[in-house]
Design an enzyme around this catalytic site. Structure first.
Site, short mmCIF file in Angstrom:
data_model
loop_
_atom_site.label_atom_id
_atom_site.label_comp_id
_atom_site.label_asym_id
_atom_site.label_seq_id
_atom_site.Cartn_x
_atom_site.Cartn_y
_atom_site.Cartn_z
N ASP A 10 0.87 -1.17 0.00
CA ASP A 10 0.00 0.00 0.00
C ASP A 10 0.91 1.22 0.00
O ASP A 10 2.14 1.10 0.14
CB ASP A 10 -0.91 -0.01 1.24
CG ASP A 10 -1.85 1.20 1.30
OD1 ASP A 10 -2.39 1.57 0.25
OD2 ASP A 10 -2.01 1.79 2.38
N SER A 11 0.30 2.40 -0.12
CA SER A 11 1.08 3.63 -0.11
C SER A 11 1.46 4.08 1.30
O SER A 11 2.27 4.99 1.45
CB SER A 11 0.29 4.76 -0.79
OG SER A 11 -0.92 4.98 -0.10
N TYR A 42 -1.44 7.80 -3.21
CA TYR A 42 -1.72 7.31 -4.55
C TYR A 42 -3.00 7.95 -5.12
O TYR A 42 -3.16 8.06 -6.32
CB TYR A 42 -1.94 5.79 -4.52
CG TYR A 42 -0.70 4.95 -4.39
CD1 TYR A 42 0.57 5.50 -4.33
CD2 TYR A 42 -0.80 3.56 -4.32
CE1 TYR A 42 1.70 4.71 -4.20
CE2 TYR A 42 0.30 2.75 -4.20
CZ TYR A 42 1.56 3.32 -4.14
OH TYR A 42 2.67 2.52 -4.02
N GLY A 43 -3.92 8.32 -4.24
CA GLY A 43 -5.27 8.68 -4.66
C GLY A 43 -5.39 9.84 -5.61
O GLY A 43 -6.36 9.93 -6.35
N CYS A 73 -4.63 -1.80 -1.34
CA CYS A 73 -4.85 -0.39 -1.69
C CYS A 73 -5.96 -0.32 -2.71
O CYS A 73 -5.89 -0.99 -3.76
CB CYS A 73 -3.56 0.20 -2.26
SG CYS A 73 -3.75 1.85 -2.98
N THR A 75 -6.90 2.30 -4.58
CA THR A 75 -6.50 3.03 -5.78
C THR A 75 -5.66 2.16 -6.70
O THR A 75 -5.91 2.07 -7.91
CB THR A 75 -5.72 4.30 -5.41
OG1 THR A 75 -6.54 5.13 -4.58
CG2 THR A 75 -5.34 5.08 -6.65
N GLU A 153 -2.74 8.94 7.86
CA GLU A 153 -1.27 8.92 7.91
C GLU A 153 -0.73 9.84 9.01
O GLU A 153 0.34 9.59 9.56
CB GLU A 153 -0.70 9.35 6.55
CG GLU A 153 -0.99 8.39 5.42
CD GLU A 153 -0.21 7.09 5.52
OE1 GLU A 153 0.96 7.11 5.96
OE2 GLU A 153 -0.78 6.04 5.16
N CYS A 185 -11.16 2.35 0.41
CA CYS A 185 -9.74 2.66 0.64
C CYS A 185 -9.36 1.98 1.94
O CYS A 185 -10.11 2.05 2.92
CB CYS A 185 -9.53 4.17 0.73
SG CYS A 185 -7.87 4.66 1.31
N THR A 186 -8.21 1.34 1.97
CA THR A 186 -7.84 0.55 3.15
C THR A 186 -7.46 1.41 4.35
O THR A 186 -7.29 0.89 5.45
CB THR A 186 -6.70 -0.42 2.81
OG1 THR A 186 -5.59 0.29 2.25
CG2 THR A 186 -7.18 -1.48 1.83
N HIS A 187 -7.34 2.73 4.17
CA HIS A 187 -7.15 3.63 5.31
C HIS A 187 -8.46 3.81 6.10
O HIS A 187 -8.44 4.10 7.29
CB HIS A 187 -6.68 5.01 4.85
CG HIS A 187 -5.25 5.08 4.40
ND1 HIS A 187 -4.85 4.64 3.17
CD2 HIS A 187 -4.14 5.55 5.02
CE1 HIS A 187 -3.54 4.84 3.04
NE2 HIS A 187 -3.09 5.38 4.16
#
Length: 269
Positions: A10-11, A42-43, A73, A75, A153, A185-187
């Site tokens: 992932d980012s 990435y988005g 991820c 995106t 983040e 989104c995995t966040h």
């Protein structure tokens, strides 16, 4: 039996929500996590740029001799997975298919399903196309939430800024009688409790990491790729940039105070 590791990328910290679910469901598996923090987020990047970056991540894992790769991820899944599968001869699984395979068993015609994701993911319409292909006659309500991944983040997960931002993003779903909300989104699972406060208990909030873990368990068994060693698998962590908040936020997510000692910086360029 195959004792090689599973690669997950992932980012940033979002993919850790997927890694946690995989680690719980697949106790014996060795895991390698790549956080491409240098290229976060990435988005807001173009599809061409996402494909270019994702190819470098895949090459990193191939050099590590992993048995399959999980794109943790939204995106990168929606923008790059077809190109990656055409380019590389290794199993690559994104978050869309496992999620849809799971929810189509519990969805009937005419339901309303909400999707929240990054701007790039929403723009691709990948979720919408795949859902409507697999579940006819459903209604989709999309909502881009570009601020949530950067907030995650930074560790802004339960503060007033997070609450007010999510309140605003949830407005399109209020009074729409959606039955499910896909966290595309995995966040976003990091904000699940605040989202629940806004939407109430009648909406099924879909964590793609949970669906991925269940799907992966069956996939490994079907393909004969399970690691049946009688010991808990280890996880290795790699970042493309360590001058970020990843370590602080990851230690809270993983409940590992010593996570810093396990992280190595690498260059995928």
């Amino acid at each position: 039996m195959d004792t090689r590791a599973i690669g997950i990328f992932d980012s940033g910290v979002g993919g850790l929500t997927v890694l946690l679910e995989i680690a719980k469901a697949l106790y014996n598996e060795e895991l390698i996590y790549l956080g491409d923090t240098k290229n976060f987020p990435y988005g807001d990047k173009s599809k061409e740029n996402i494909i270019k970056i994702a190819k470098k991540c895949v090459k990193f894992f191939i050099d590590k001799n992993v048995k399959l790769i999980v794109i943790a991820c939204g995106t990168a899944t929606t923008q790059a997975i077809e190109e990656l599968r055409e380019t590389f001869n290794i199993p690559i699984i994104g978050i869309v298919t496992p999620t849809i395979e799971a929810i189509k068993k519990q969805t009937i015609n005419g339901e309303k399903i909400g999707i929240i994701a990054t701007e790039g993911t929403i723009r691709s319409k990948k979720w919408e196309k795949e859902l409507k292909y697999n579940i006819p006659n459903i209604e989709i309500i999309n909502q881009a939430c570009p601020l949530l991944a950067p907030m995650a983040e930074q560790g802004w997960i339960v503060n007033n800024v997070a609450k007010e931002t999510i309140k605003e993003y949830m407005k399109p779903f209020i009074n729409q009688n959606i039955s499910k909300l896909i966290l595309g989104c995995t966040h976003y699972p990091l904000f699940k409790e605040i989202i629940r406060e806004e939407l109430g208990n009648d909406v099924d909030i879909i964590n793609t990491g949970e669906k991925m873990a269940n799907y992966l368990k069956e996939y490994l068994k079907e393909k004969g790729l399970e690691n049946n060693m009688n010991k808990r698998g280890e996880c290795s962590y790699f970042l493309t940039d360590i001058e970020c908040n990843f370590i602080k936020v990851a230690s809270n997510i993983l409940q590992e105070p010593d996570i810093k000692e396990k992280i190595r910086k690498i260059n995928i360029e």
